[in-house]
Design a protein around this motif. Structure first.
Motif, PDB file in Angstrom:
ATOM      1  N   VAL A   4       0.823  -1.200   0.000  1.00 41.79           N
ATOM      2  CA  VAL A   4       0.000   0.000   0.000  1.00 41.79           C
ATOM      3  C   VAL A   4       0.861   1.256   0.000  1.00 41.79           C
ATOM      4  O   VAL A   4       0.588   2.202  -0.713  1.00 41.79           O
ATOM      5  N   GLY A   5       1.927   1.273   0.777  1.00 47.28           N
ATOM      6  CA  GLY A   5       2.704   2.491   0.949  1.00 47.28           C
ATOM      7  C   GLY A   5       3.881   2.648   0.012  1.00 47.28           C
ATOM      8  O   GLY A   5       4.424   3.732  -0.122  1.00 47.28           O
ATOM      9  N   GLY A   6       4.287   1.586  -0.647  1.00 43.24           N
ATOM     10  CA  GLY A   6       5.467   1.660  -1.498  1.00 43.24           C
ATOM     11  C   GLY A   6       5.156   2.183  -2.888  1.00 43.24           C
ATOM     12  O   GLY A   6       4.014   2.212  -3.323  1.00 43.24           O
ATOM     13  N   PRO A   7       6.205   2.595  -3.623  1.00 44.77           N
ATOM     14  CA  PRO A   7       6.000   3.041  -5.007  1.00 44.77           C
ATOM     15  C   PRO A   7       5.623   1.864  -5.910  1.00 44.77           C
ATOM     16  O   PRO A   7       6.022   0.727  -5.670  1.00 44.77           O
ATOM     17  N   ASP A   8       4.846   2.134  -6.946  1.00 45.77           N
ATOM     18  CA  ASP A   8       4.258   1.082  -7.774  1.00 45.77           C
ATOM     19  C   ASP A   8       5.286   0.181  -8.447  1.00 45.77           C
ATOM     20  O   ASP A   8       5.244  -1.035  -8.313  1.00 45.77           O
ATOM     21  N   TRP A   9       6.201   0.760  -9.210  1.00 45.15           N
ATOM     22  CA  TRP A   9       7.096  -0.056 -10.026  1.00 45.15           C
ATOM     23  C   TRP A   9       8.013  -0.948  -9.194  1.00 45.15           C
ATOM     24  O   TRP A   9       8.074  -2.157  -9.444  1.00 45.15           O
ATOM     25  N   ILE A  25      -1.715 -10.421  -3.917  1.00 48.90           N
ATOM     26  CA  ILE A  25      -1.190  -9.066  -4.079  1.00 48.90           C
ATOM     27  C   ILE A  25      -2.337  -8.074  -4.273  1.00 48.90           C
ATOM     28  O   ILE A  25      -2.343  -6.985  -3.696  1.00 48.90           O
ATOM     29  N   LEU A  26      -3.334  -8.462  -5.079  1.00 47.59           N
ATOM     30  CA  LEU A  26      -4.481  -7.576  -5.288  1.00 47.59           C
ATOM     31  C   LEU A  26      -5.259  -7.360  -3.997  1.00 47.59           C
ATOM     32  O   LEU A  26      -5.715  -6.249  -3.708  1.00 47.59           O
ATOM     33  N   PRO A  31      -6.535  -1.876   0.669  1.00 46.84           N
ATOM     34  CA  PRO A  31      -6.677  -0.771   1.631  1.00 46.84           C
ATOM     35  C   PRO A  31      -6.405   0.610   1.053  1.00 46.84           C
ATOM     36  O   PRO A  31      -6.833   1.612   1.624  1.00 46.84           O
ATOM     37  N   VAL A  32      -5.743   0.707  -0.087  1.00 48.73           N
ATOM     38  CA  VAL A  32      -5.483   2.015  -0.683  1.00 48.73           C
ATOM     39  C   VAL A  32      -6.775   2.667  -1.161  1.00 48.73           C
ATOM     40  O   VAL A  32      -6.843   3.886  -1.327  1.00 48.73           O
TER      41      VAL A  32
END
Length: 72
Positions: A4-9, A25-26, A31-32
């Motif tokens: 949730v908190g990390g950058p996407d790539w 993973i999905l 929670p985002v």
């Protein structure tokens, strides 16, 4: 927390390298939605509050109040 908190790539690449299941993973990124939905509401209420009718009166006088409630 990383999903949730990390950058996407980098997070997506790390999950791929670790061979994690896509479904888990999905579920981990759901929670985002709790951050996205109120932000969309605040933006839409801010736009609605700028609309006026021909007399110069607010077309949606409740939009500022709802924007404040959604941002809280």
């Amino acid at each position: 927390a990383v999903l949730v908190g990390g950058p996407d790539w980098p997070v997506s690449v790390l999950c791929g390298i670790l061979g994690l299941d896509l479904f888990s993973i999905l579920i981990g990124t759901l929670p985002v939605v709790a951050v996205i939905i109120p932000s969309v509401f605040v933006g839409s209420f801010a736009v609605l509050s700028t609309f006026d009718n021909d007399d110069g009166m607010d077309l949606y006088p409740w939009a500022n109040t709802m924007g404040a409630i959604a941002s809280a």
